[in-house]
Design a protein around this motif. Structure first.
Motif, mmCIF file in Angstrom:
data_model
loop_
_atom_site.group_PDB
_atom_site.id
_atom_site.type_symbol
_atom_site.label_atom_id
_atom_site.label_comp_id
_atom_site.label_asym_id
_atom_site.label_seq_id
_atom_site.Cartn_x
_atom_site.Cartn_y
_atom_site.Cartn_z
ATOM 1 N N ASN A 96 0.836 -1.212 0.000
ATOM 2 C CA ASN A 96 0.000 0.000 0.000
ATOM 3 C C ASN A 96 0.863 1.251 0.000
ATOM 4 O O ASN A 96 0.565 2.219 -0.709
ATOM 5 N N GLU A 97 1.926 1.198 0.801
ATOM 6 C CA GLU A 97 2.804 2.381 0.870
ATOM 7 C C GLU A 97 3.446 2.656 -0.494
ATOM 8 O O GLU A 97 3.484 3.791 -0.958
ATOM 9 N N VAL A 98 3.909 1.584 -1.144
ATOM 10 C CA VAL A 98 4.536 1.747 -2.470
ATOM 11 C C VAL A 98 3.520 2.359 -3.443
ATOM 12 O O VAL A 98 3.820 3.311 -4.173
ATOM 13 N N ASN A 99 2.296 1.836 -3.417
ATOM 14 C CA ASN A 99 1.243 2.376 -4.298
ATOM 15 C C ASN A 99 1.017 3.856 -4.055
ATOM 16 O O ASN A 99 0.934 4.649 -4.991
ATOM 17 N N GLU A 100 0.888 4.227 -2.765
ATOM 18 C CA GLU A 100 0.620 5.625 -2.414
ATOM 19 C C GLU A 100 1.756 6.542 -2.858
ATOM 20 O O GLU A 100 1.550 7.588 -3.442
ATOM 21 N N LYS A 101 2.980 6.101 -2.570
ATOM 22 C CA LYS A 101 4.158 6.935 -2.898
ATOM 23 C C LYS A 101 4.261 7.122 -4.417
ATOM 24 O O LYS A 101 4.624 8.191 -4.899
ATOM 25 N N ILE A 102 3.912 6.074 -5.162
ATOM 26 C CA ILE A 102 3.988 6.184 -6.626
ATOM 27 C C ILE A 102 2.933 7.178 -7.120
ATOM 28 O O ILE A 102 3.210 8.027 -7.976
ATOM 29 N N ALA A 103 1.733 7.106 -6.530
ATOM 30 C CA ALA A 103 0.678 8.050 -6.943
ATOM 31 C C ALA A 103 1.094 9.483 -6.619
ATOM 32 O O ALA A 103 0.917 10.394 -7.436
ATOM 33 N N GLU A 104 1.670 9.681 -5.426
ATOM 34 C CA GLU A 104 2.133 11.031 -5.034
ATOM 35 C C GLU A 104 3.188 11.538 -6.016
ATOM 36 O O GLU A 104 3.152 12.667 -6.457
ATOM 37 N N LYS A 105 4.125 10.658 -6.333
ATOM 38 C CA LYS A 105 5.220 11.062 -7.225
ATOM 39 C C LYS A 105 4.666 11.420 -8.609
ATOM 40 O O LYS A 105 5.130 12.364 -9.256
ATOM 41 N N ARG A 106 3.661 10.660 -9.061
ATOM 42 C CA ARG A 106 3.072 10.907 -10.376
ATOM 43 C C ARG A 106 2.494 12.324 -10.421
ATOM 44 O O ARG A 106 2.708 13.072 -11.361
ATOM 45 N N GLU A 107 1.743 12.679 -9.361
ATOM 46 C CA GLU A 107 1.158 14.026 -9.271
ATOM 47 C C GLU A 107 2.245 15.087 -9.271
ATOM 48 O O GLU A 107 2.155 16.113 -9.945
ATOM 49 N N ASP A 108 3.281 14.812 -8.491
ATOM 50 C CA ASP A 108 4.392 15.737 -8.356
ATOM 51 C C ASP A 108 5.069 15.984 -9.700
ATOM 52 O O ASP A 108 5.353 17.124 -10.085
ATOM 53 N N LEU A 109 5.306 14.897 -10.439
ATOM 54 C CA LEU A 109 5.974 15.026 -11.738
ATOM 55 C C LEU A 109 5.107 15.817 -12.706
ATOM 56 O O LEU A 109 5.591 16.647 -13.479
ATOM 57 N N LYS A 110 3.794 15.564 -12.633
ATOM 58 C CA LYS A 110 2.864 16.259 -13.537
ATOM 59 C C LYS A 110 2.899 17.759 -13.262
ATOM 60 O O LYS A 110 2.967 18.581 -14.169
ATOM 61 N N LYS A 111 2.868 18.096 -11.958
ATOM 62 C CA LYS A 111 2.897 19.509 -11.567
ATOM 63 C C LYS A 111 4.173 20.181 -12.081
ATOM 64 O O LYS A 111 4.141 21.264 -12.639
ATOM 65 N N LYS A 112 5.285 19.483 -11.910
ATOM 66 C CA LYS A 112 6.572 20.052 -12.336
ATOM 67 C C LYS A 112 6.588 20.260 -13.851
ATOM 68 O O LYS A 112 7.097 21.263 -14.348
ATOM 69 N N GLU A 113 6.013 19.299 -14.572
ATOM 70 C CA GLU A 113 5.998 19.377 -16.034
ATOM 71 C C GLU A 113 5.180 20.602 -16.482
ATOM 72 O O GLU A 113 5.575 21.347 -17.375
ATOM 73 N N ILE A 114 4.034 20.827 -15.792
ATOM 74 C CA ILE A 114 3.189 21.975 -16.135
ATOM 75 C C ILE A 114 3.907 23.281 -15.829
ATOM 76 O O ILE A 114 3.892 24.219 -16.626
ATOM 77 N N GLU A 115 4.580 23.319 -14.659
ATOM 78 C CA GLU A 115 5.325 24.536 -14.294
ATOM 79 C C GLU A 115 6.390 24.845 -15.343
ATOM 80 O O GLU A 115 6.556 25.982 -15.757
ATOM 81 N N LEU A 116 7.054 23.791 -15.795
ATOM 82 C CA LEU A 116 8.116 23.973 -16.790
ATOM 83 C C LEU A 116 7.515 24.508 -18.093
ATOM 84 O O LEU A 116 8.028 25.447 -18.697
ATOM 85 N N GLU A 117 6.385 23.905 -18.482
ATOM 86 C CA GLU A 117 5.733 24.339 -19.724
ATOM 87 C C GLU A 117 5.311 25.802 -19.622
ATOM 88 O O GLU A 117 5.505 26.583 -20.535
#
Ligand code: FA5
Length: 350
Positions: free
Chosen positions: A66-87
């Motif tokens: 469960n922890e691995v799943n949660e951390k992966i979901a958090e990271k996915r959101e984080d990466l998306k946010k960073k990508e948008i900021e960069l764009e």
């Protein structure tokens, strides 16, 4: 055994730190919780344990999973946010006082937003249609439930040709033809009509910072069984969040158009002044961007579609105003000026 779980957990957390993009994240996910992943492998080791041990160890592995799943979901959101900021940081700042870059050609900002909108709607299954700029009175008005003497015609005066045809005042003029083009697919194959049609529009009206006599709109329609206002709101929201890639304030208020019932005006908080009021938004803080509504039964009938069986929504997005808001262009007239000083600033955006 507990040590093994901790070992896998620590290795996962360390690897997660180094993940730089979505592909790497997916690889890590498979590596840990895929069918042959490290966490999954831990479970295989349970065979050698006593019943009591199996219970505690099984629980620990599940907690880890469960922890691995949660951390992966958090990271996915984080990466998306960073990508948008960069764009967003790469988006050109519009500054009319900058010297013109005459080294290379560039796309017009309206072409850029038009293409972006087309991509967004294509990814949601819409077709992109083309339509002429010279249309008949029937296409522009009568097929849209605006008979010859209807007062709504006053809102959209235009330029007439000697043969009675006219320069279209809105992209809604293509609605009738689109319904006729796709109605057989709708009726015989049950395939909903999902189309957008961008185009140049003309109105005989005084110009100011947010009105031009020649501007672009993008119409969108969806017709099928049980299409409702929720579908309309979903597509509007998706489009705006994809175009702006940041939180923007919108408001939906009732609006009258003879070809929809009910009808709405969708406004966005002016991004030029941050909603304080300026010439670009007629000092109201809001900009009318995308009127929309549920297609009037008479309009469906004129397109050969039975309104008892099918419903649909339509919207008329002001593409030129969208380009103003997206690129921070204060005066709509700059966009039609043909000035290289204005237009060359968009060279770097795709
Ligand atoms: C229409 O043209 C309707 N056909 C829109 C519609 C379609 C309503 C489908 C319901 C269903 P309106 O006149 O408000 O509505 O124009 C739509 C948008 O085009 C406006 O919100 C604005 O963003 C843009 N627009 C209208 N007139 C101008 C103008 N003179 N200059 C620049 N943009 C304009």
């Amino acid at each position: 055994m507990a040590d093994k779980t901790t070992e896998v957990r620590l290795a996962f957390l360390a690897a997660l730190e180094n993940v730089a993009n979505a592909d790497e994240l997916e690889k890590l996910r498979v590596e840990y919780i895929g069918k042959k992943g490290y966490v999954t492998d831990l479970l295989k080791e349970m065979k050698s344990l006593s019943n009591e041990e199996k219970k505690t160890f099984g629980q620990a592995v599940n907690v880890l999973k469960n922890e691995v799943n949660e951390k992966i979901a958090e990271k996915r959101e984080d990466l998306k946010k960073k990508e948008i900021e960069l764009e967003n940081s790469r988006m050109p700042e519009f500054d009319i006082s900058m010297p013109a870059n005459l080294e290379r050609g560039s796309y017009h900002p309206i072409t850029l937003v038009q293409r972006q909108c087309e991509e967004i709607f294509k990814s949601m299954g819409f077709t992109v249609e083309d339509y002429s700029e010279v249309v008949t009175d029937y296409e522009c008005f009568e097929a849209l439930n605006i008979p010859k003497d209807h007062p709504a015609r006053d809102m959209q005066d235009t330029y007439y040709l000697d043969n009675g045809q006219l320069l279209k005042t809105h992209t809604s003029a293509a609605q009738n033809a689109i319904y006729k083009k796709y109605r057989d697919q709708l009726v015989n194959e049950g395939k909903p009509i999902k189309a957008i049609f961008p185009g140049r529009c003309f109105r005989n009206e005084a110009t100011d910072a947010c009105h031009e006599n020649t501007f672009f709109q993008m119409e969108g329609v969806m017709v099928g069984k049980n299409i409702s206002i929720s579908n309309l709101i979903f597509f509007m929201k998706t489009m705006l969040s994809e175009v702006f890639r940041k939180d923007i304030k919108v408001r939906l208020r009732p609006g009258f158009f003879p070809f929809v019932e009910p009808g709405f005006e969708l406004d966005i908080s002016c991004l030029i002044c941050g909603g304080e009021g300026c010439p670009s938004c007629k000092h109201s803080g809001w900009l009318e961007l995308c009127p929309c509504g549920m297609i009037h039964p008479e309009v469906l009938k004129a397109g050969g579609i039975d309104p008892e069986e099918y419903t649909g929504f339509a919207f008329g997005l002001g593409l030129t105003r969208l380009a103003m808001m997206k690129y921070g262009v204060k005066d709509i007239r700059d966009l039609n000026s043909g000035s290289l000083k204005t237009l060359s600033q968009f060279t770097d955006d795709k």
